[in-house]
Write a protein that holds these residues in place. Structure first.
Motif, PDB file in Angstrom:
ATOM      1  N   SER A  52       0.831  -1.206   0.000  1.00 53.39           N
ATOM      2  CA  SER A  52       0.000   0.000   0.000  1.00 53.39           C
ATOM      3  C   SER A  52       0.867   1.259   0.000  1.00 53.39           C
ATOM      4  O   SER A  52       1.488   1.588   1.015  1.00 53.39           O
ATOM      5  N   PRO A  53       0.922   1.996  -1.129  1.00 54.91           N
ATOM      6  CA  PRO A  53       1.642   3.277  -1.155  1.00 54.91           C
ATOM      7  C   PRO A  53       1.091   4.273  -0.147  1.00 54.91           C
ATOM      8  O   PRO A  53       1.841   5.073   0.414  1.00 54.91           O
ATOM      9  N   ALA A  54      -0.213   4.228   0.078  1.00 57.04           N
ATOM     10  CA  ALA A  54      -0.807   5.156   1.041  1.00 57.04           C
ATOM     11  C   ALA A  54      -0.260   4.901   2.441  1.00 57.04           C
ATOM     12  O   ALA A  54       0.052   5.830   3.193  1.00 57.04           O
ATOM     13  N   ARG A  55      -0.180   3.608   2.819  1.00 54.91           N
ATOM     14  CA  ARG A  55       0.391   3.268   4.123  1.00 54.91           C
ATOM     15  C   ARG A  55       1.856   3.723   4.219  1.00 54.91           C
ATOM     16  O   ARG A  55       2.314   4.160   5.275  1.00 54.91           O
ATOM     17  N   GLN A  56       2.584   3.589   3.109  1.00 53.75           N
ATOM     18  CA  GLN A  56       3.987   3.998   3.117  1.00 53.75           C
ATOM     19  C   GLN A  56       4.119   5.495   3.379  1.00 53.75           C
ATOM     20  O   GLN A  56       4.971   5.930   4.157  1.00 53.75           O
ATOM     21  N   ARG A  57       3.277   6.303   2.707  1.00 54.10           N
ATOM     22  CA  ARG A  57       3.330   7.744   2.926  1.00 54.10           C
ATOM     23  C   ARG A  57       2.971   8.096   4.367  1.00 54.10           C
ATOM     24  O   ARG A  57       3.600   8.955   4.998  1.00 54.10           O
ATOM     25  N   THR A  58       1.965   7.399   4.882  1.00 53.63           N
ATOM     26  CA  THR A  58       1.571   7.644   6.273  1.00 53.63           C
ATOM     27  C   THR A  58       2.701   7.288   7.229  1.00 53.63           C
ATOM     28  O   THR A  58       2.989   8.012   8.189  1.00 53.63           O
ATOM     29  N   ARG A  59       3.353   6.157   6.944  1.00 55.74           N
ATOM     30  CA  ARG A  59       4.465   5.726   7.798  1.00 55.74           C
ATOM     31  C   ARG A  59       5.625   6.723   7.744  1.00 55.74           C
ATOM     32  O   ARG A  59       6.242   7.044   8.760  1.00 55.74           O
ATOM     33  N   LEU A  60       5.912   7.215   6.545  1.00 52.80           N
ATOM     34  CA  LEU A  60       6.994   8.187   6.404  1.00 52.80           C
ATOM     35  C   LEU A  60       6.683   9.467   7.170  1.00 52.80           C
ATOM     36  O   LEU A  60       7.549  10.033   7.847  1.00 52.80           O
TER      37      LEU A  60
END
Length: 336
Positions: A52-60
């Motif tokens: 999930s790219p969205a999860r990655q952005r949130t994690r970053l």
């Protein structure tokens, strides 16, 4: 031992010793299962993060916010500990300043053995040489000076006087200190003086003036200053005094020419310009002098007699002329 190590009572120690090994294995198994469940949950979270790219952005965003909170400019860890200011002015330092200044007499033999005697000894003093060798050059200098050594192939070499071997023995071969060709002959040794000019002339009759600062060599291989062709060799290396205003050149044919020093170009490297024209032979010697004082040369025979010719108008011509026979009494070896 167990009671002392873990601070337990006698009853607790006895209960532990009476506990079955199976119960201990059960406790270990429970811990392993808990660790497995924890790792599986972490694995599942990482798979979701990768998918999930969205999860990655949130994690970053979350990680960056955490780092900013811990290492921000206003935090103890993120606050600058050094100051920014203008750099201090650079100080130029020369290693030559570390050399102790002391007088030295430089002696170079015909076969290229060099040494330095402490103090300024008489230049006509008789020194010991190896069998078959003899004196070639002797001059006064300081340990802080540099020697300009000219070879007849047009190369100039530089050697510090502080590096000269002592004069108790025969010295050392100069070719172990400098890469001078075995076929080349050393024709001059001059103490480097800043902003001093040298008269350089070759057997072809060409020459020029050069500043000593521009011909200093930085390596053992030296510096090619005078470009020579075929069998032409560098013949003359002489200092030009500030008061000198004329040049005198004599050829192997005993013809003498005198011309204005202003006609001699200043160069850092090259063949130079024609000083005298020849049909046979080549340049024998050249020197600079002050016209008002006259042209002087060493007389032959015993003693250090010197003759000075002031009436030299008949030899004063333009640079590059053939010249005419020198005055009566001029040395037969055609040397000033």
């Amino acid at each position: 031992v167990m009671m002392a190590e873990f601070g337990i009572t006698d009853r607790q120690a006895e209960a532990i010793l009476n506990m079955r090994l199976r119960s201990l294995r059960k406790l270990e198994e429970m811990e392993l299962r808990q660790e497995k469940d924890k790792l599986l949950a972490e694995q599942d979270e990482l798979h979701k993060l990768l998918d999930s790219p969205a999860r990655q952005r949130t994690r970053l965003k979350r990680d960056l916010a955490s780092l900013r909170k811990e290492y921000g400019e206003d935090t103890p860890l993120g606050r600058r500990r050094t100051t920014i200011a203008e750099a201090a002015p650079t100080v130029e330092f020369s290693m030559d300043a570390m050399i102790e200044k002391a007088p030295v007499t430089v002696i170079l033999s015909q076969k290229g053995w060099i040494r330095g005697a402490s103090g300024h000894e008489p230049l006509d003093r008789e020194y010991k040489y190896k069998e078959g060798d003899g004196p070639a050059f002797a001059l006064h200098a300081q340990t802080t000076d540099k020697l300009l050594i000219a070879a007849d192939n047009g190369r100039f070499f530089t050697l510090g006087c502080d590096k000269l071997p002592g004069a108790r023995g025969f010295g050392e071969p100069i070719r172990t200190m400098l890469d001078i060709d075995a076929e080349a002959q050393i024709i001059a040794v001059v103490v480097h003086r800043p902003k001093t000019q040298l008269l350089l002339a070759a057997t072809s009759g060409k020459g020029f003036a050069a500043l000593t600062d521009e011909i200093l060599a930085e390596t053992r291989k030296g510096r090619q200053v005078v470009n020579l062709k075929d069998k032409v060799r560098l013949r003359v290396v002489r200092e030009i005094a500030e008061a000198h205003d004329h040049v005198a050149v004599v050829g192997d044919n005993r013809k003498l020419v005198v011309f204005n020093l202003e006609e001699l170009p200043m160069m850092a490297r090259g063949q130079g310009v024609a000083l005298q024209r020849y049909r046979d032979g080549g340049l024998a010697d050249a020197i600079t002098f002050r016209l008002e004082d006259g042209l002087s040369w060493q007389m032959g025979g015993k003693g250090d007699r010197t003759r000075t010719e002031t009436d030299i108008w008949q030899w004063k011509v333009a640079r590059g002329a053939a010249g005419r026979m020198p005055p009566q009494g001029f040395p037969r070896d055609n040397k000033f």
